[in-house]
Design a protein around this motif. Structure first.
Motif, mmCIF file in Angstrom:
data_model
loop_
_atom_site.group_PDB
_atom_site.id
_atom_site.type_symbol
_atom_site.label_atom_id
_atom_site.label_comp_id
_atom_site.label_asym_id
_atom_site.label_seq_id
_atom_site.Cartn_x
_atom_site.Cartn_y
_atom_site.Cartn_z
ATOM 1 N N ASP A 44 -21.569 23.497 51.613
ATOM 2 C CA ASP A 44 -20.242 23.194 52.455
ATOM 3 C C ASP A 44 -20.151 23.566 53.692
ATOM 4 O O ASP A 44 -19.407 23.271 54.559
ATOM 5 N N ARG A 45 -21.085 24.274 54.305
ATOM 6 C CA ARG A 45 -21.252 24.558 55.704
ATOM 7 C C ARG A 45 -22.569 25.184 55.939
ATOM 8 O O ARG A 45 -23.328 25.792 55.082
ATOM 9 N N THR A 69 -24.050 15.077 64.242
ATOM 10 C CA THR A 69 -23.335 15.811 63.268
ATOM 11 C C THR A 69 -21.617 15.230 63.306
ATOM 12 O O THR A 69 -21.073 15.136 62.313
ATOM 13 N N ASN A 74 -18.609 15.526 59.952
ATOM 14 C CA ASN A 74 -18.235 17.043 59.857
ATOM 15 C C ASN A 74 -17.574 17.641 60.783
ATOM 16 O O ASN A 74 -17.430 17.362 62.004
ATOM 17 N N PHE A 103 -21.415 23.592 61.290
ATOM 18 C CA PHE A 103 -20.766 22.545 60.836
ATOM 19 C C PHE A 103 -20.822 22.513 59.385
ATOM 20 O O PHE A 103 -21.260 23.038 58.368
ATOM 21 N N ASP A 105 -18.178 20.614 55.724
ATOM 22 C CA ASP A 105 -17.372 19.870 55.002
ATOM 23 C C ASP A 105 -15.895 20.127 55.024
ATOM 24 O O ASP A 105 -15.069 19.313 54.484
ATOM 25 N N ILE A 258 -24.242 17.901 53.689
ATOM 26 C CA ILE A 258 -22.893 18.484 54.055
ATOM 27 C C ILE A 258 -21.835 17.509 54.233
ATOM 28 O O ILE A 258 -22.403 16.689 55.261
ATOM 29 N N PRO A 260 -19.121 14.858 55.019
ATOM 30 C CA PRO A 260 -17.771 14.732 55.914
ATOM 31 C C PRO A 260 -16.468 15.720 55.605
ATOM 32 O O PRO A 260 -16.284 15.788 54.499
ATOM 33 N N ALA A 261 -16.171 16.234 56.799
ATOM 34 C CA ALA A 261 -14.836 17.115 56.593
ATOM 35 C C ALA A 261 -13.703 16.075 56.363
ATOM 36 O O ALA A 261 -13.556 15.179 56.972
#
Lengths: 655, 345
Positions: A44-45, A69, A74, A103, A105, A258, A260-261
């Motif tokens: 997750d990071r 990134t 992210n 970085f 998600d 990871i 994308p957020a």
């Protein structure tokens, strides 16, 4: 611990505990690179730190990885950290330059406390950064640089790669230099030039490990070295070789994914504080309809703003590199007298030199933006490191009663909005305004949701055009009854010819006056004008409404404080958080907010400057937590402080 | 009617003006007998000649007796802080090509605390006219020696005599790449105005040194240049294209070593003054002609007047060129940049 935490609050949870995503073999072609069936683990990071000599290109490497990134989507936060010397002696501890990138998600607040991965280009980089690594972290070292001589230079008696001292870590010994040379053996480049591409080899390897898109970096290299195509191709080749090395070598058994957020909908870009601030200045010019005039003298870490604004002459932006700090602000003030949006950019030592001119601007009551990118002090201090110890200088650092409004952004992207707010205050109230950023905000970066320009504040001003006094005279110090601002009559306006200066002026006419009652009135009026500036209330984040401890910060400590608050709440603790953007005047509700809590904790990267102001103004027992190490706070450290404060109150309650 | 190419971007006055138009209602507060009165009157009666709008004229000053000057000129004006007037005026002139910007300063203001700004304004060649009132003393602080005071000056701060060698303001200006350098005297209105005229015509920074008497703290400092009995011998009047004469029977010649020296008429060939010479060497030599202690054979007039690129004109040109090449800046495009990603609802 993490089981109690929902996704949005887990972000800065203890390192390592959340990296438990399923390892799933997956094949995925990426940018044309065939991918063998190596397992992919979802995280997750991640926190990565690139470290090497000042000349190794670590900042560039970090910047590129950050861009990749950002392009991937992210959330991210960065911390460049480099010495003041341009090229400190090679291979020494003082010469180590690093770039940390966090970085994830999901949304994150800081560049991270401790790296999960360290890339060390030489023994100095390893030695300087090792104390920051938690057990289990991955270390990628350039073994080619671990020669007896290089080891001795930094005080290693034995080779740490072989003596077992790194057993707590996952060590990847990689001969980065020789692999780069091998990849470039047909490039025609001299060995020395080819060797310089080793940072791109490392970037390629990391890009493979974390599934970063590579197209942008190749494009970037070809543009950067457009005039030296051979160098461009060599860097691209090294970059691809690094990628392929990760792909094929057995040492790197897994790669990481990871996602994308999930940020709020919108179009994003990655932006550093100094770039956001520069764009804010251009935007303030556009929204006010005034030409921007920047008078500045080069100083770390503010020079980037001068560089950036000098690129935007097609917005009518004038940049003037002055002979010294005093001339920089002098020229900006002269331009303001002529109707421009005058700006000067500097750091703490420059503010000291500009003080007298800021006082003149207070007396002339002309709009002026004074941008201070704070760095470690006193004196030359730590030019490339962050600190927030100029608050009292901005607040009081002038002769006489010379109040100046202060605005402080909390994050890199917020530097943009902070400029617009500072410009609003300067233009509405005809006053110099301080904008206090710092080295961490200036060089750090984060995703920025690009604003709709039609929704930016309207900053248009009205110059005086008509006489305002009896018999058609013009009274330059006849004030607006609401804002107490005086009229801004620019040269070229007929009938409004007037003279102003630093000598005390008679109310209304602006003529020289030494009258005691008039001086008393003018001093109080100038103060009342600043005290009456409209600023938004400070917002308090207190989800349960039951917190007894308030943590209050200002400026760049926002990220670490907010991350610490998340940790405390994740542990079941109750803590309220508030953050000040306007430091002079304070928000009208601040006193009420402070009195609502039994304990007020004020973390600052100084020795308690905001706390001093709060205690003086509100008579509250604000308690400082201070650090002046040239680096941002760590979230874990602040969480401990908050836990302790809560614990003390609980203990008192049960006593 | 004189042509003022340096003022071509400044709007013209609607009609003729008089000295009275440039006087303010403020009481002039210099000491009775101060040389500043004569300079003020000369400037006020000269300004109408420029034929530009009063509201497009700005006087900027620093600190000192001379720096009160803007209060007495019915134009826009700023009485700023010690030494910084050239910097402030640079920002104003560089951002407003439609203004005629004048700096009024003194020997302490311009050469001591503000020395750095003066030399950089001169090298940049911003469109500024700098009037340096040189009385060789600090007046407003009541009589300390200044950077132009002679060595050994007895003052309150130097009861045993000053130790530091003075600046020669014109040598300094030429060393700082000044494109226009002149000297005149407070009491000679006609000469003073002729120099103002030349300065106003000049495109770029003009430095005009005005010898000004402080009758309280340094009275008679320039008496030799004013007394009918001595002045004709002491003053060397420079006029472009004319031989440089010293009194009735001497002239300036170039010696065998290339240095300038004073010789009886008939001995050698008189130096013909060339204010427009591209090399500053002879102008510099002329700044050294006077005897520093006695002021004998002091050149007055325009020593140097050459064309050089003007900073504010070039700055405006760069803005225009940037717009021509890239188009007028568009904010939304700038903020978006080239590398973005979109997060959907």
């Amino acid at each position: 611990m993490t089981s109690q935490v929902d996704q949005s609050e887990a972000v800065d949870g203890p390192d390592g505990e959340r990296r438990t995503g399923p390892a799933s073999p997956r094949s995925g072609p990426q940018d044309g690179c065939g991918r063998a069936a190596k397992p992919i683990r979802r995280l997750d990071r991640v926190i990565i730190r690139f470290a090497g000599d000042s000349g190794d290109g670590m900042q560039l490497t970090g910047d590129r990885f950050t861009s990749e990134t950002a392009a991937f989507g992210n959330d991210l936060s960065t911390l460049p950290n480099f010495p003041a010397e341009i090229r400190a002696p090679a291979g020494t501890l003082p010469g180590v330059s690093s770039f940390q990138l966090h970085f994830a998600d999901h949304d994150i607040l800081t560049p991270g406390d401790a790296p999960d991965v360290l890339v060390a280009m030489n023994p100095a980089a390893l030695k300087a950064n090792l104390p920051d690594l938690p057990a289990g972290a991955e270390i990628i070292v350039n073994t080619d640089e671990f020669t007896k001589r290089a080891l001795a230079k930094v005080g290693y008696d034995r080779d740490p790669l072989t003596d077992g001292s790194l057993e707590a870590f996952r060590l990847h010994p990689v001969p980065l230099t020789s692999l780069t040379l091998e990849a470039l053996k047909d490039s025609g480049l001299a060995r020395k030039d080819a060797e310089r591409a080793k940072n791109m080899f490392a970037l390629g390897l990391l890009s493979w490990m974390y599934h970063r898109p590579t197209h942008g970096t190749e494009l970037f290299l070809r543009q950067k070295f457009a005039k030296k195509p051979q160098i461009a191709e060599a860097n691209v080749s090294a970059f691809r070789a690094g990628w392929n090395f990760g792909e094929t070598t057995e040492d790197f058994a897994v790669s990481y994914e990871i996602l994308p957020a999930k940020l709020p909908a919108g179009t994003y870009r990655n932006i550093s504080g100094n770039l956001a601030l520069s764009y804010g200045l251009v935007a303030a010019g556009e929204r006010s309809g005034l030409p921007v005039f920047l008078g500045s003298y080069p100083i770390t870490p503010a020079s980037d703003i001068l560089h950036e604004l000098s690129k935007h002459k097609n917005f009518g932006v004038r940049t003037f590199q002055a002979e010294d700090e005093i001339a920089g602000i002098g020229a900006a003030l002269g331009a303001a007298f002529g109707g421009a949006l005058g700006v000067t950019t500097t750091s703490g030592p420059g503010v000291a030199l500009k003080s007298e001119t800021i006082g003149l601007a207070v007396s002339l009551e002309l709009p002026l933006l004074v941008v201070d990118i704070q760095r470690g002090g006193p004196s030359t201090g730590l030019p490339t490191k962050t600190e927030q110890a100029d608050l009292l200088q901005a607040m009081f650092g002038r002769n006489g009663e010379a109040p100046v409004p202060i605005v402080a952004p909390a994050t890199p992207a917020e530097c943009f909005d902070a400029v617009l707010d500072a410009a609003r205050i300067a233009l509405t109230y005809r006053t110099p305004v301080f904008l206090l950023s710092d080295g961490y905000l200036a060089n750090g970066s984060e995703p920025w949701k690009i604003p709709d320009i039609d929704e930016l504040p309207d900053l248009r001003v009205e110059f005086a055009t008509e006489p305002n006094g009896p018999d058609g005279t013009f009274r330059p110090y006849q004030r607006d009854p609401h804002t107490l601002a005086r009229p801004w009559a620019v040269p070229g306006t007929p009938g409004l010819e007037h003279r102003i200066g630093g000598i005390e002026k008679q109310d209304g006419t602006g003529n020289i006056s030494y009258d005691p009652a008039n001086h008393d009135f003018m001093v109080r009026t100038r103060q009342a004008k600043i005290d009456g500036i409209e600023v938004p209330d400070v917002e308090v984040d207190d989800p349960s409404g039951e917190a007894r401890v308030l943590v209050l910060g200002w400026g760049s400590t926002y990220g670490p404080i907010a991350a610490a608050v998340r940790r405390v709440r994740a542990d079941g603790g109750q803590v309220a958080q508030a953050h000040l953007r306007n430091l002079n005047p304070f928000p009208a509700n601040l006193g009420t907010v402070l009195r609502r809590y039994e304990r007020v904790i004020v973390p600052e990267m100084n020795l308690g400057q905001l706390a001093l102001l709060l205690r003086a103004k509100y008579l509250v027992d604000a308690q400082s937590y201070n650090q002046v190490r040239g680096l941002p706070f760590k979230a874990a450290q602040l969480a401990d402080v908050l836990h302790a404060a809560i614990g003390t109150l609980d203990a008192e309650a049960t006593r | 009617m004189t042509d003022f190419p340096a003022l071509r971007l400044v709007p013209k006055a609607d009609g003729p003006q008089t000295a009275k138009d440039f006087k303010t209602d403020q009481e002039v507060r210099w000491c009775p007998g101060c040389g500043d009165y004569a300079i003020l009157a000369a400037v006020q009666s000269f300004m109408p000649e420029l034929g530009i709008r009063r509201e497009n004229t700005v006087f900027v000053s620093g600190i000192g007796c001379s720096s009160r000057f803007p209060y007495y000129m019915n134009t826009y004006g700023m009485h700023s802080i010690h030494g910084r007037a050239p910097a402030i005026a640079t920002g104003l002139a560089a951002s407003r090509p439609d203004l005629s910007v004048w700096v009024v300063t003194g020997d302490g203001d311009a050469l001591s605390i503000g020395g750095n700004h003066l030399i950089h304004a001169l090298r940049r060649n911003v469109n500024l006219k700098i009037l340096l009132f040189n009385n060789r003393i600090y007046g407003l602080t009541k009589g300390q020696y200044s950077p132009t005071s002679e060595v050994g000056k007895i003052t309150k701060s130097t009861p045993m005599g000053s130790l530091d060698a003075p600046f020669n303001p014109l040598s300094l200006a030429i060393g700082a790449e000044a494109s226009f350098v002149a000297r005149t005297i407070d009491s000679d209105r006609q000469h003073l105005q002729s120099v103002l005229r030349a300065a106003a015509q000049h495109e770029g920074t003009a430095l005009v040194e005005i010898y000004q008497n402080c009758n309280i703290f340094n009275d008679g400092a320039f008496e030799i240049l004013k007394e009918p009995g001595t002045r004709d011998e002491a003053i060397v009047r420079l006029e472009h294209g004319q031989p440089v004469l010293v009194g009735a029977d001497r002239h300036v010649v170039r010696g065998p070593d290339g240095e300038l020296r004073i010789a009886p008429l008939g001995e050698g060939t008189a130096l013909v003054h060339d204010a427009h010479a591209s090399s500053p060497a002879t102008a510099f030599a002329l700044t050294r002609l006077a005897d520093a202690d006695t002021l004998h054979h002091t050149p007055i007039g325009v020593l140097r007047d050459v064309r050089r690129d003007v900073y504010d004109v070039q700055m405006a040109d760069q803005l225009a060129l940037a717009e021509e090449q890239k188009g007028r800046g568009e904010l939304a495009g700038l903020l978006t940049g080239s590398s973005t990603w979109t997060v959907a609802e």
